[in-house]
Design an enzyme around this catalytic site. Structure first.
Site, PDB file in Angstrom:
ATOM      1  CG  HIS A  44      -0.416   0.046   2.542  1.00 21.16           C
ATOM      2  ND1 HIS A  44      -0.193   1.224   3.216  1.00 21.16           N
ATOM      3  CD2 HIS A  44      -0.029  -0.934   3.388  1.00 21.16           C
ATOM      4  CE1 HIS A  44       0.290   0.969   4.422  1.00 21.16           C
ATOM      5  NE2 HIS A  44       0.407  -0.343   4.552  1.00 21.16           N
ATOM      6  CD  GLU A  75      -2.786  -1.610   5.471  1.00 26.14           C
ATOM      7  OE1 GLU A  75      -2.774  -2.586   6.240  1.00 26.14           O
ATOM      8  OE2 GLU A  75      -2.374  -0.476   5.825  1.00 26.14           O
ATOM      9  CD  GLU A  76      -1.358   2.623   7.503  1.00 31.68           C
ATOM     10  OE1 GLU A  76      -1.980   2.172   8.491  1.00 31.68           O
ATOM     11  OE2 GLU A  76      -0.144   2.452   7.339  1.00 31.68           O
ATOM     12  CG  ASP A  99       1.763  -3.736   5.434  1.00 40.40           C
ATOM     13  OD1 ASP A  99       2.604  -2.851   5.711  1.00 40.40           O
ATOM     14  OD2 ASP A  99       0.532  -3.534   5.512  1.00 40.40           O
ATOM     15  CG  HIS A 103       1.072   2.821  12.744  1.00 38.28           C
ATOM     16  ND1 HIS A 103      -0.276   2.618  12.884  1.00 38.28           N
ATOM     17  CD2 HIS A 103       1.384   2.325  11.522  1.00 38.28           C
ATOM     18  CE1 HIS A 103      -0.758   2.026  11.808  1.00 38.28           C
ATOM     19  NE2 HIS A 103       0.241   1.831  10.966  1.00 38.28           N
TER      20      HIS A 103
END
Length: 351
Positions: free
Chosen positions: A77, A228-229, A248, A328
């Site tokens: 992504h 995706e997020e 990922d 993140h």
């Protein structure tokens, strides 16, 4: 080509693509520029990228077999964490709402860009509403949550009316400064390595295919997703796909064994176990090729493979990717992990 042969991947090309990707803002829902970039990069390698109605990109690599309906898909992504302007305060500060799931303290003090609907950009800084220990005695203990955070504009905007005159309004996208650093020893630290490191790995695969002229037996589709997020990047899948590998980032910490030099092979995440046979094959290929890897469980994690399965896709699915520390947050990986991810994907394609 046998499964044990490692391709001569172009490490410099992969790192250059990653730098280009990281410098292009692309929070979920704001991926127009980065998709044009991928389209252009694919064309330079001789590949055509199609677009789906929701904005995903698909590059098809025809297989040498005439067999149809047995397509392998590799997906990564391009969308990242970010924010959206929720409201403009009376003092000209911006209240924001997160795009994607992150802890609010990980963006405190971060520089950002506000992207207006008419194409203007303004710089700002994310702060708590009590940003100074010299002024607010409770500053250290002030809870870092949405209601207690704001963006300070680097403009003459001391009121709501002045901010509005800049063209800023609720719904404007906010992107974080990635603060990217490529070190001579191979370490890469930046926001948004999730999942631009994997996108760079896929382009490493494309570059190798173009340079070598080698083709897989079955058709392979590279899918670049844009949501995706927020959970639905690959909820739709073309009907000819029977196997899907989500590419990922691999999480690091607690009882996990993945490091920033490994290809992470995820056996199970929050959506449940991945396909046993595909996962076993990936582990065996990595062992045979001498690719540094680790097998882990990610209970707080979901992927585009999860989205595809929940969306009703009748596919088998697996998950691999470069190990990334502090996901993140202020992330870090190593170029070895990105290159080795591409190598394992090629081994699977050719197996």
């Amino acid at each position: 080509m046998t499964n044990t042969i490692q391709p001569d991947l172009n490490r410099d090309y992969i790192v250059e693509r990653l730098a280009e990707l990281l410098s292009t803002p692309s929070p979920s829902g704001y991926c127009m520029a980065i998709m044009k970039l991928l389209e252009a990069d694919a064309a330079k390698l001789g590949w055509t990228m199609e677009r789906t109605p929701k904005g995903n990109g698909i590059i098809t690599i025809p297989g040498t077999s005439e067999e149809s309906g047995n397509t392998l898909a590799l997906t990564a992504h391009v969308d990242t964490l970010g924010a959206m302007v929720r409201s403009i305060k009376s003092n000209g500060m911006l209240r924001f709402t997160p795009i994607g799931g992150y802890a609010m303290q990980t963006v405190e003090g971060e520089y950002c860009l506000i992207h207006t609907r008419d194409g203007r950009q303004y710089e700002g800084t994310v702060l708590s509403t009590k940003p100074s220990v010299h002024v607010y005695p409770e500053a250290r203990d002030w809870k870092r949550e949405e209601a207690n955070m704001e963006i300070r504009l680097d403009e003459d905007a001391a009121s709501k009316e002045e901010a509005e005159k800049l063209g800023i309004q609720p719904g404007d996208i906010v992107s974080w400064d990635p603060r990217t650093r490529f070190l001579a020893n191979g370490w890469i630290k930046s926001r948004h390595l999730d999942d631009k490191a994997s996108v760079a790995a896929l382009f490493g695969v494309l570059e190798w295919l173009s340079r070598s002229g080698i083709r897989p037996v079955r058709t392979v589709k590279l899918i670049f997703s844009t949501y995706e997020e927020v959970g639905h990047g690959n909820a739709y899948m073309p009907s000819d796909i029977t196997e899907l590998i989500a590419v990922d980032m691999g999480a690091i910490g607690d009882d996990l064994t993945t490091t920033e030099r490994d290809v992470s092979i995820c056996a199970k995440d929050s959506s449940g176990p991945y396909d046993y046979e595909m996962t076993s094959k990936l582990i065996e290929l990595a062992r045979k090729a001498g690719i540094k890897h680790a097998v882990d469980i990610y209970p707080q994690y979901g992927s585009d493979a999860s989205a595809a399965l929940r969306g009703g896709s009748n596919v088998r699915a697996a998950l691999i990717g470069p190990g990334v520390h502090a996901s993140h947050g202020m992330e870090r990986t190593h170029a070895d992990a990105v290159v080795n991810t591409a190598a394992l994907l090629i081994a699977y394609m050719m197996g």
